[in-house]
Design an enzyme around this catalytic site. Structure first.
Site, mmCIF file in Angstrom:
data_model
loop_
_atom_site.group_PDB
_atom_site.id
_atom_site.type_symbol
_atom_site.label_atom_id
_atom_site.label_comp_id
_atom_site.label_asym_id
_atom_site.label_seq_id
_atom_site.Cartn_x
_atom_site.Cartn_y
_atom_site.Cartn_z
ATOM 1 N N HIS A 1 -4.265 22.767 -29.843
ATOM 2 C CA HIS A 1 -5.240 21.584 -30.444
ATOM 3 C C HIS A 1 -5.116 20.431 -29.409
ATOM 4 O O HIS A 1 -4.004 20.161 -29.080
ATOM 5 C CB HIS A 1 -4.756 21.166 -31.824
ATOM 6 C CG HIS A 1 -4.912 22.219 -32.802
ATOM 7 N ND1 HIS A 1 -5.164 21.832 -34.084
ATOM 8 C CD2 HIS A 1 -5.131 23.359 -32.698
ATOM 9 C CE1 HIS A 1 -5.284 22.945 -34.738
ATOM 10 N NE2 HIS A 1 -5.169 23.951 -34.215
ATOM 11 N N ASP B 1 -11.046 18.516 -29.344
ATOM 12 C CA ASP B 1 -11.555 18.988 -30.773
ATOM 13 C C ASP B 1 -12.608 18.117 -31.408
ATOM 14 O O ASP B 1 -13.286 18.274 -32.064
ATOM 15 C CB ASP B 1 -10.397 18.905 -31.619
ATOM 16 C CG ASP B 1 -9.329 19.999 -31.478
ATOM 17 O OD1 ASP B 1 -9.461 20.888 -30.484
ATOM 18 O OD2 ASP B 1 -8.405 19.949 -32.235
ATOM 19 N N HIS C 1 0.101 21.726 -30.683
ATOM 20 C CA HIS C 1 -0.583 20.506 -29.704
ATOM 21 C C HIS C 1 -0.001 20.716 -28.451
ATOM 22 O O HIS C 1 -0.774 20.365 -27.501
ATOM 23 C CB HIS C 1 -0.574 19.099 -30.143
ATOM 24 C CG HIS C 1 0.719 18.763 -30.652
ATOM 25 N ND1 HIS C 1 1.650 18.668 -29.892
ATOM 26 C CD2 HIS C 1 1.002 18.089 -31.901
ATOM 27 C CE1 HIS C 1 2.667 17.912 -30.702
ATOM 28 N NE2 HIS C 1 2.455 17.841 -31.783
ATOM 29 N N GLU D 1 -3.773 13.953 -33.206
ATOM 30 C CA GLU D 1 -2.530 14.854 -33.065
ATOM 31 C C GLU D 1 -1.141 13.910 -33.440
ATOM 32 O O GLU D 1 -1.186 12.856 -33.121
ATOM 33 C CB GLU D 1 -2.435 15.795 -31.615
ATOM 34 C CG GLU D 1 -3.482 16.526 -31.393
ATOM 35 C CD GLU D 1 -3.856 17.704 -32.192
ATOM 36 O OE1 GLU D 1 -2.888 17.780 -33.095
ATOM 37 O OE2 GLU D 1 -5.152 18.134 -32.311
ATOM 38 N N ASP E 1 -10.734 12.753 -33.713
ATOM 39 C CA ASP E 1 -9.307 13.589 -33.946
ATOM 40 C C ASP E 1 -8.242 12.900 -33.823
ATOM 41 O O ASP E 1 -7.956 12.058 -32.589
ATOM 42 C CB ASP E 1 -9.666 14.777 -33.446
ATOM 43 C CG ASP E 1 -8.463 16.005 -34.125
ATOM 44 O OD1 ASP E 1 -8.614 16.109 -35.109
ATOM 45 O OD2 ASP E 1 -8.084 16.498 -33.097
#
Length: 237
Positions: A152, A157, A57, A9, A7
């Site tokens: 997040h 995640d 985030h 960001e 994942d």
């Protein structure tokens, strides 16, 4: 089988307009078991994040100012994911950003580095059409505890996605017979002398024969006389 749950960001939603990656989280799974090996970086994107992105985030420009740039960690990242199967939720988004970062450094693209990319968002939409299929919804559906997910976070995640994926695909591995196991079983069967065994043959008694005939008659009636064995009976006789 080596899988990497990944994942990212980012500073915003569009890599083509200059948005960059600010966090990467990778969780390794070997043969459907977490190995304990993870890779995690916060990155200095050399630009400011959009206000809406920071709300998602929580990573401010001040926090990221002293973090390494993508060029400083790319070797470790490439080594970690090379040859693995990537599992990503909404893969097109993350792969687009990763390919942008790799391209800026004239590195191999994701499809050159990895064997396959599995998009769990696409999987979820096929399994749950018409329903919400974001990570929070899938955690709720498959009983994964996401109580620690206030904002997040790439590593958090990725770990949640790994747990969700195992539950989404539960039992799938039991349908696959490894080639080595199959060949071993074949050799074992060939080495057994079946002539050494006397297998008893138990004939049906009159009551069992009658019950069987009644069941066959019911099936034939229910199908309107279209049962397959009717056509086969003359050939057998």
């Amino acid at each position: 089988m080596r899988q990497i749950f990944l994942d990212t960001e980012t500073t915003g939603l569009n890599a083509e307009s200059g948005d960059r990656i600010i966090e990467i989280g990778c969780v390794e799974m070997l043969n459907r078991r977490l190995s304990g090996r993870n890779l995690h970086f916060y990155l200095n994107p050399e630009r400011s994040s959009h206000e809406d992105a920071v709300k998602v985030h929580g990573l401010t420009d001040e926090f990221l100012a002293d973090k390494p740039k993508f060029a400083e960690i790319v070797a470790d990242f490439v080594e970690f994911i090379r040859g693995a199967e990537l599992v990503i939720h909404n893969a097109a988004f993350d792969v687009g950003f990763l390919n942008n970062e790799l391209g800026l450094l004239q590195q191999e693209s994701i499809d050159q580095l990895c064997g396959e990319v599995i998009d769990t968002l696409r999987m979820a939409r096929e399994m749950r059409p018409g329903k919400k299929n974001n990570l929070n919804a899938l955690c709720a559906e498959f009983g994964v505890d996401n109580s620690g997910r206030q904002v997040h976070g790439a590593l958090l995640d990725a770990g949640l996605l790994a747990e969700v994926y195992i539950r989404m695909t539960r039992g799938q591995d039991s349908l696959v017979i490894d080639e080595v196991e199959a060949s071993t079983a074949e050799v074992a069967l060939e080495s057994v002398d079946l002539s050494a065994f006397t297998l008893p043959v138990i004939a049906a008694d009159a009551a069992e024969v009658q019950a069987h005939a009644a069941l066959i008659a019911e099936l034939d009636q229910a199908s309107g006389g279209k049962t397959v064995w009717k056509a086969a009976e003359p050939a057998v006789a």
